[in-house]
Design a protein around this motif. Structure first.
Motif, PDB file in Angstrom:
ATOM      1  N   TRP A   1      23.202-157.688 -11.439  1.00 12.22           N
ATOM      2  CA  TRP A   1      22.717-156.350 -11.815  1.00 12.22           C
ATOM      3  C   TRP A   1      21.513-155.933 -10.974  1.00 12.22           C
ATOM      4  O   TRP A   1      21.352-154.754 -10.633  1.00 12.22           O
ATOM      5  CB  TRP A   1      22.358-156.321 -13.298  1.00 12.22           C
ATOM      6  N   ALA A   2      20.693-156.884 -10.626  1.00 16.39           N
ATOM      7  CA  ALA A   2      19.545-156.554  -9.762  1.00 16.39           C
ATOM      8  C   ALA A   2      20.034-156.070  -8.399  1.00 16.39           C
ATOM      9  O   ALA A   2      19.499-155.108  -7.827  1.00 16.39           O
ATOM     10  CB  ALA A   2      18.645-157.771  -9.603  1.00 16.39           C
ATOM     11  N   ALA A   3      21.082-156.747  -7.874  1.00 13.85           N
ATOM     12  CA  ALA A   3      21.648-156.335  -6.595  1.00 13.85           C
ATOM     13  C   ALA A   3      22.279-154.949  -6.692  1.00 13.85           C
ATOM     14  O   ALA A   3      22.146-154.111  -5.783  1.00 13.85           O
ATOM     15  CB  ALA A   3      22.672-157.356  -6.115  1.00 13.85           C
ATOM     16  N   LEU A   4      22.977-154.692  -7.816  1.00 16.64           N
ATOM     17  CA  LEU A   4      23.600-153.382  -8.001  1.00 16.64           C
ATOM     18  C   LEU A   4      22.551-152.273  -8.102  1.00 16.64           C
ATOM     19  O   LEU A   4      22.720-151.190  -7.529  1.00 16.64           O
ATOM     20  CB  LEU A   4      24.477-153.401  -9.259  1.00 16.64           C
ATOM     21  N   VAL A   5      21.464-152.537  -8.847  1.00 15.52           N
ATOM     22  CA  VAL A   5      20.404-151.548  -8.970  1.00 15.52           C
ATOM     23  C   VAL A   5      19.752-151.281  -7.612  1.00 15.52           C
ATOM     24  O   VAL A   5      19.481-150.145  -7.226  1.00 15.52           O
ATOM     25  CB  VAL A   5      19.357-151.993 -10.003  1.00 15.52           C
ATOM     26  N   LEU A   6      19.515-152.353  -6.842  1.00 18.27           N
ATOM     27  CA  LEU A   6      18.918-152.208  -5.522  1.00 18.27           C
ATOM     28  C   LEU A   6      19.844-151.454  -4.570  1.00 18.27           C
ATOM     29  O   LEU A   6      19.406-150.572  -3.812  1.00 18.27           O
ATOM     30  CB  LEU A   6      18.590-153.596  -4.960  1.00 18.27           C
ATOM     31  N   ALA A   7      21.154-151.763  -4.621  1.00 20.30           N
ATOM     32  CA  ALA A   7      22.118-151.055  -3.778  1.00 20.30           C
ATOM     33  C   ALA A   7      22.179-149.582  -4.160  1.00 20.30           C
ATOM     34  O   ALA A   7      22.227-148.692  -3.299  1.00 20.30           O
ATOM     35  CB  ALA A   7      23.497-151.701  -3.901  1.00 20.30           C
ATOM     36  N   GLY A   8      22.172-149.304  -5.464  1.00 24.02           N
ATOM     37  CA  GLY A   8      22.175-147.912  -5.913  1.00 24.02           C
ATOM     38  C   GLY A   8      20.937-147.171  -5.457  1.00 24.02           C
ATOM     39  O   GLY A   8      21.008-146.009  -5.049  1.00 24.02           O
ATOM     40  N   ALA A   9      19.783-147.852  -5.511  1.00 23.32           N
ATOM     41  CA  ALA A   9      18.540-147.223  -5.057  1.00 23.32           C
ATOM     42  C   ALA A   9      18.606-146.912  -3.560  1.00 23.32           C
ATOM     43  O   ALA A   9      18.154-145.849  -3.119  1.00 23.32           O
ATOM     44  CB  ALA A   9      17.355-148.134  -5.366  1.00 23.32           C
ATOM     45  N   CYS A  10      19.186-147.839  -2.781  1.00 22.70           N
ATOM     46  CA  CYS A  10      19.302-147.605  -1.334  1.00 22.70           C
ATOM     47  C   CYS A  10      20.234-146.436  -1.030  1.00 22.70           C
ATOM     48  O   CYS A  10      19.916-145.567  -0.196  1.00 22.70           O
ATOM     49  CB  CYS A  10      19.807-148.874  -0.644  1.00 22.70           C
ATOM     50  N   LEU A  11      21.408-146.414  -1.688  1.00 18.37           N
ATOM     51  CA  LEU A  11      22.354-145.328  -1.463  1.00 18.37           C
ATOM     52  C   LEU A  11      21.772-143.984  -1.917  1.00 18.37           C
ATOM     53  O   LEU A  11      21.936-142.960  -1.241  1.00 18.37           O
ATOM     54  CB  LEU A  11      23.667-145.612  -2.194  1.00 18.37           C
ATOM     55  N   ALA A  12      21.106-143.978  -3.067  1.00 17.90           N
ATOM     56  CA  ALA A  12      20.488-142.738  -3.550  1.00 17.90           C
ATOM     57  C   ALA A  12      19.412-142.262  -2.580  1.00 17.90           C
ATOM     58  O   ALA A  12      19.315-141.065  -2.280  1.00 17.90           O
ATOM     59  CB  ALA A  12      19.902-142.954  -4.939  1.00 17.90           C
ATOM     60  N   THR A  13      18.607-143.175  -2.042  1.00 21.06           N
ATOM     61  CA  THR A  13      17.561-142.798  -1.090  1.00 21.06           C
ATOM     62  C   THR A  13      18.154-142.231   0.185  1.00 21.06           C
ATOM     63  O   THR A  13      17.665-141.221   0.731  1.00 21.06           O
ATOM     64  CB  THR A  13      16.699-144.022  -0.759  1.00 21.06           C
ATOM     65  N   PHE A  14      19.244-142.853   0.677  1.00 17.49           N
ATOM     66  CA  PHE A  14      19.896-142.370   1.895  1.00 17.49           C
ATOM     67  C   PHE A  14      20.442-140.956   1.699  1.00 17.49           C
ATOM     68  O   PHE A  14      20.229-140.057   2.523  1.00 17.49           O
ATOM     69  CB  PHE A  14      21.024-143.332   2.285  1.00 17.49           C
ATOM     70  N   ASN A  15      21.155-140.743   0.589  1.00 24.17           N
ATOM     71  CA  ASN A  15      21.738-139.422   0.336  1.00 24.17           C
ATOM     72  C   ASN A  15      20.664-138.378   0.035  1.00 24.17           C
ATOM     73  O   ASN A  15      20.804-137.202   0.411  1.00 24.17           O
ATOM     74  CB  ASN A  15      22.727-139.492  -0.826  1.00 24.17           C
ATOM     75  N   LEU A  16      19.582-138.803  -0.619  1.00 30.85           N
ATOM     76  CA  LEU A  16      18.499-137.873  -0.891  1.00 30.85           C
ATOM     77  C   LEU A  16      17.819-137.434   0.398  1.00 30.85           C
ATOM     78  O   LEU A  16      17.418-136.275   0.542  1.00 30.85           O
ATOM     79  CB  LEU A  16      17.479-138.502  -1.834  1.00 30.85           C
ATOM     80  N   SER A  17      17.673-138.343   1.346  1.00 35.36           N
ATOM     81  CA  SER A  17      17.059-137.973   2.627  1.00 35.36           C
ATOM     82  C   SER A  17      17.915-136.952   3.360  1.00 35.36           C
ATOM     83  O   SER A  17      17.392-136.020   3.990  1.00 35.36           O
ATOM     84  CB  SER A  17      16.860-139.230   3.494  1.00 35.36           C
ATOM     85  N   LYS A  18      19.242-137.075   3.291  1.00 31.49           N
ATOM     86  CA  LYS A  18      20.129-136.095   3.908  1.00 31.49           C
ATOM     87  C   LYS A  18      20.013-134.740   3.213  1.00 31.49           C
ATOM     88  O   LYS A  18      20.009-133.687   3.858  1.00 31.49           O
ATOM     89  CB  LYS A  18      21.584-136.585   3.857  1.00 31.49           C
ATOM     90  N   THR A  19      19.907-134.776   1.883  1.00 33.66           N
ATOM     91  CA  THR A  19      19.768-133.530   1.120  1.00 33.66           C
ATOM     92  C   THR A  19      18.482-132.792   1.508  1.00 33.66           C
ATOM     93  O   THR A  19      18.491-131.581   1.759  1.00 33.66           O
ATOM     94  CB  THR A  19      19.768-133.826  -0.387  1.00 33.66           C
TER      95      THR A  19
END
Length: 474
Positions: free
Chosen positions: A31-49
């Motif tokens: 779950w820690a890995a999933l939360v970290l992966a989600g945070a990375c993907l959200a940060t990447f997509n937010l930067s594009k937005t």
């Protein structure tokens, strides 16, 4: 760690509780890995937005509306020959004047036109065409019209031009703008014109008329826009009206000006009450620069007192003297800089945010046919041929009309406003982290509690140190 443990067990953010509090040895790191992966993907997509938002993108929307009562545009027509040879030679020894100008270095066509314009202004003589000399027949919306329905406006390149359907504001009186309720070539403006080539100067290369179709609130500049019609032809000019609305800065490079006067950007607002346009702004830029550098106005352009009230200009005669070498070459230098783009007029004069344009479709036929020309009975074959040749070399017919009664609206608007940005941010955080506004409040509450706890610990530490110092002093 206790505060974060408590927060993770109560937060609405999915996955964090399992990553912190799960008792399974393999589930917690998963779950820690999933939360970290989600945070990375959200940060990447937010930067594009955010990057897309900062680029100020726009969306263009086009719609077509039917208008049963369409306002007819303003039509400006100019003979390509600025001065009538017969009128000119009646006022001066034209060839002697030309010889004198050439000997003094005034060799270009524009130099000669400028001298003629000054001669006309100083002597108050009519050496340009009158529309009554040129207009043979006129019809609008199947009703007769005449030269009295046109305004005469001076133009530096074409002498006098003639304007149909122009409403002059404020203290000027003229007919109201005309409307048409039917499309087609029989329901617009139909003119039969005579170019009078026998009156052309040797400096005029082309024969015909320049025509500009424009809206009521703009000034025509036939030297830079419009289309040509030539003798010996019938030209149909089909119009389509388009209203353009550009998104304001920072979404586009346009200038949004109201209807009121703006002398700094459009000196023509003082002379005929027209709104800002890019070309009017560029002409104003040139006019002001001539006054600033040369201390006089270009005689070929308008010169209201508002443009030279900050400079030393002779108000009685503010125009440059075409025979004054210093003023002539100063103006010439400014004109060359203007044409080369060295005055930065292009950078300052952006397109207007609101604009009406007319799309023009031209079709041409040979006119008139030989059998259509009326030849009086008993006319010799040579005279009949001369009559037909005169029509072919001097006469033309032009019809200006709406192809249909529809208007096209082209509007560009911001495609990324704050509502959409916030929605995209919420969507990315909710998709990858189960994050919402309430979750953000929870994180703010965590930061507040952590700050309070840190402050309390610091205060308690300082109090303990004070007590320790006091005990050592005793």
């Amino acid at each position: 760690m206790g505060l974060f443990q408590e927060f993770s067990e109560s937060t609405s953010m999915h996955g964090l509780q399992r990553a912190v509090s799960s008792e399974s040895k393999w589930k917690r790191p998963l779950w820690a890995a999933l939360v970290l992966a989600g945070a990375c993907l959200a940060t990447f997509n937010l930067s594009k937005t955010i990057k897309d938002f900062l680029h100020n993108p726009t969306t263009t929307e086009t719609s077509v509306h039917y208008s049963p009562d369409m306002e007819f545009p303003v039509v400006t027509i100019c003979n390509l020959n600025p001065f009538s040879y017969g009128k000119l030679t009646g006022e001066m020894d034209f060839m002697a004047v030309i010889k004198n100008l050439v000997e003094n270095g005034f060799t270009e066509e524009d130099d000669i036109f400028e001298y003629m314009a000054q001669f006309q202004r100083s002597r108050d003589v009519a050496i340009t065409y009158s529309l009554k000399d040129l207009l043979i027949e006129c019809q609008f919306d199947m009703m007769p019209c005449s030269a009295d329905d046109f305004l005469t406006v001076p133009n530096y390149k074409y002498g006098d031009c003639f304007v149909f359907n122009k409403q002059i504001p404020e203290n000027f009186t003229h007919s109201n703008p005309r409307y048409t309720t039917k499309p087609g070539p029989d329901n617009g403006l139909i003119m039969k014109l005579d170019v009078q080539q026998m009156q052309y100067l040797y400096t005029t290369e082309d024969a015909g008329f320049k025509i500009v179709v424009h809206s009521q609130d703009t000034t025509a500049f036939p030297e830079d826009e419009g289309f040509l019609v030539m003798p010996g032809t019938r030209t149909n000019v089909g119009l389509k009206r388009t209203e353009m609305s550009r998104a304001p800065p920072p979404y586009s490079t346009c200038i949004g000006l109201a209807d009121e006067y703006n002398v700094d950007m459009n000196v023509y607002s003082l002379t005929d009450g027209t709104r800002y346009s890019g070309e009017a702004c560029r002409k104003t830029c040139y006019i002001r620069e001539v006054v600033r550098q040369c201390g006089c106005c270009d005689i070929l352009f308008v010169c209201p007192s508002e443009i030279y009230n900050t400079y030393e200009v002779n108000e009685t005669n503010p125009y440059c003297n075409a025979t004054n070498t210093d003023q002539f070459f100063c103006k010439k230098r400014v004109l060359n800089a203007f044409e080369k783009g060295e005055l930065d007029c292009l950078g300052r004069c952006l397109p207007p945010c609101e604009e009406v344009v007319y799309d023009v479709a031209l079709s041409t036929a040979l006119w008139p046919s030989e059998n259509w020309v009326f030849v009086p009975p008993g006319t010799s074959m040579q005279d009949a041929k001369n009559i037909i040749n005169y029509y072919r070399e001097n006469m033309l017919r032009v019809a200006i009309y709406f192809e249909d009664l529809t208007e096209k609206h082209v509007e560009s608007r911001p495609s990324y406003d704050w509502n959409r940005v916030l929605s995209d941010i919420g969507g990315q955080l909710g998709l990858w982290l189960g994050f919402s506004i309430l979750t953000a409040m929870e994180w703010l509450e965590l930061a507040y509690d952590a700050g309070i706890r840190a402050g309390t610990r610091k205060s308690q530490g300082a109090q303990a140190a004070k007590v320790h110092v006091q005990q050592q002093g005793q």
